[in-house]
Enzyme design. Structure first.
Site, mmCIF file in Angstrom:
data_model
loop_
_atom_site.group_PDB
_atom_site.id
_atom_site.type_symbol
_atom_site.label_atom_id
_atom_site.label_comp_id
_atom_site.label_asym_id
_atom_site.label_seq_id
_atom_site.Cartn_x
_atom_site.Cartn_y
_atom_site.Cartn_z
ATOM 1 C CB SER A 1 -0.923 0.020 1.229
ATOM 2 O OG SER A 1 -1.823 -1.055 1.202
ATOM 3 C CG HIS B 1 -1.795 -0.594 -4.623
ATOM 4 N ND1 HIS B 1 -2.313 0.665 -4.509
ATOM 5 C CD2 HIS B 1 -2.303 -1.302 -3.580
ATOM 6 C CE1 HIS B 1 -3.102 0.730 -3.465
ATOM 7 N NE2 HIS B 1 -3.110 -0.457 -2.887
ATOM 8 C CD GLU C 1 -1.072 3.302 -7.520
ATOM 9 O OE1 GLU C 1 -0.852 4.525 -7.578
ATOM 10 O OE2 GLU C 1 -1.488 2.738 -6.485
ATOM 11 C CG ASN D 1 -3.051 3.197 -0.697
ATOM 12 O OD1 ASN D 1 -4.265 3.307 -0.838
ATOM 13 N ND2 ASN D 1 -2.481 2.033 -0.507
#
Length: 288
Positions: A122, A143, A155, A193
């Site tokens: 993350s 991700h 991602e 994030n």
């Protein structure tokens, strides 16, 4: 780098690891799923079977793989040595650097040199992860979003040493999973994030300060902005413990007070309120 993947490795059988392993097996790949506890692997086995059964029940076309076929492609094991022959590995362990570091040192010694390591993290720097391996050019960030089988976009994060070959191979890997990607450069929290954790954290502050209840905060985001889930529902889905760990990484990485975790978030995690994964967060959930 040969564009061929016979077997994929998945390290960590938590929420994300289960989703990645299920997605890979549903797309016809053989998978080695590794965790440190047999009980966790057994829960993973049950959850994957239930998920595939549930998806099949609601699918418009009923010709997808059966739970038995999907589970038959997955080797559940506590022995990391069984990763020796995998072609591509996705790591999903807890967002704590000492744990990540130990995992990468160990799998680097086990896996063949050609194997690519994808960190499903993350917030932790991909460049930092790559630095503890002997294959920094073959380490990439990947991700995934939760629930993994249902999300079409990933991602992908390019570390300092990540080669173009590794990026292309990773795109090929994701295509086999039925996914597309956006490639971004390495920075703590990346794009998703770095923005999302601030939003969630500020939403928790609103609840702590009595400005609004959790359901009111979420209703505003869903009704006014068209979000499918509000920030606090999203936090429960991700896991409040994971949110806290990610904020800690962002706070440490940027030394910026805007990333300081809300005290209410810390209290909830200390109290064991982790969200959907254990039945209680900002909302209550049935525990299967």
């Amino acid at each position: 780098m040969t564009m061929d993947i016979q077997t994929a490795g998945v390290v960590g059988a938590g929420v994300m690891g289960v989703g990645v392993a299920q997605n890979l097996a549903q797309c016809g790949m053989d998978v080695v799923l590794v965790d440190i506890a047999e009980a966790v692997l057994e829960r993973a086995r049950i959850e994957i079977g239930n998920n595939v059964r549930f998806q099949g029940f609601f699918a418009k076309e009923k010709n997808g793989p059966t739970p038995e076929e999907v589970l038959g492609r997955i080797t559940f094991t506590i022995e990391p040595e069984k990763l020796a022959d995998v072609d591509y590995l996705v790591e999903n362990v807890v967002e704590k650097w000492p744990v990540k570091e130990e995992v990468y040192r160990r799998i680097d010694a086990i896996c063949k040199p050609s194997c690519v390591f994808a960190a499903n993290t993350s917030a932790i720097s991909i460049t930092r992860i790559a630095s503890v391996t002997r294959r920094p050019d073959r380490v990439i960030g990947m991700h995934f979003m939760n629930p993994v089988p249902m999300k079409p976009l990933v991602e992908v994060i390019r570390g300092f040493h990540t080669s173009e070959e590794t990026i292309e191979f990773s795109k090929f890997f994701l295509k086999k999973m039925g996914k597309s990607c956006v490639v971004v450069n390495d920075s703590p929290g990346f794009v998703s994030n770095r923005v999302l954790m601030l939003t969630v954290n500020e939403a928790v502050f609103l609840v702590q300060e009595g400005v609004a209840k959790a359901e009111e905060v979420d209703r505003i985001f869903k009704s006014c902005f068209g979000h499918k889930m509000g920030p606090l529902e999203t936090a429960d889905l991700i896991g409040l413990d994971t949110i806290l760990y990610s904020l800690d990484v962002l706070y440490e990485s940027f030394n910026d007070s805007k990333f300081r975790p809300c005290p209410l978030l810390k209290k909830m995690v200390d109290a064991g309120l982790h969200g959907r994964k254990n039945g209680r967060g900002f909302y209550n959930y049935p525990v299967l």
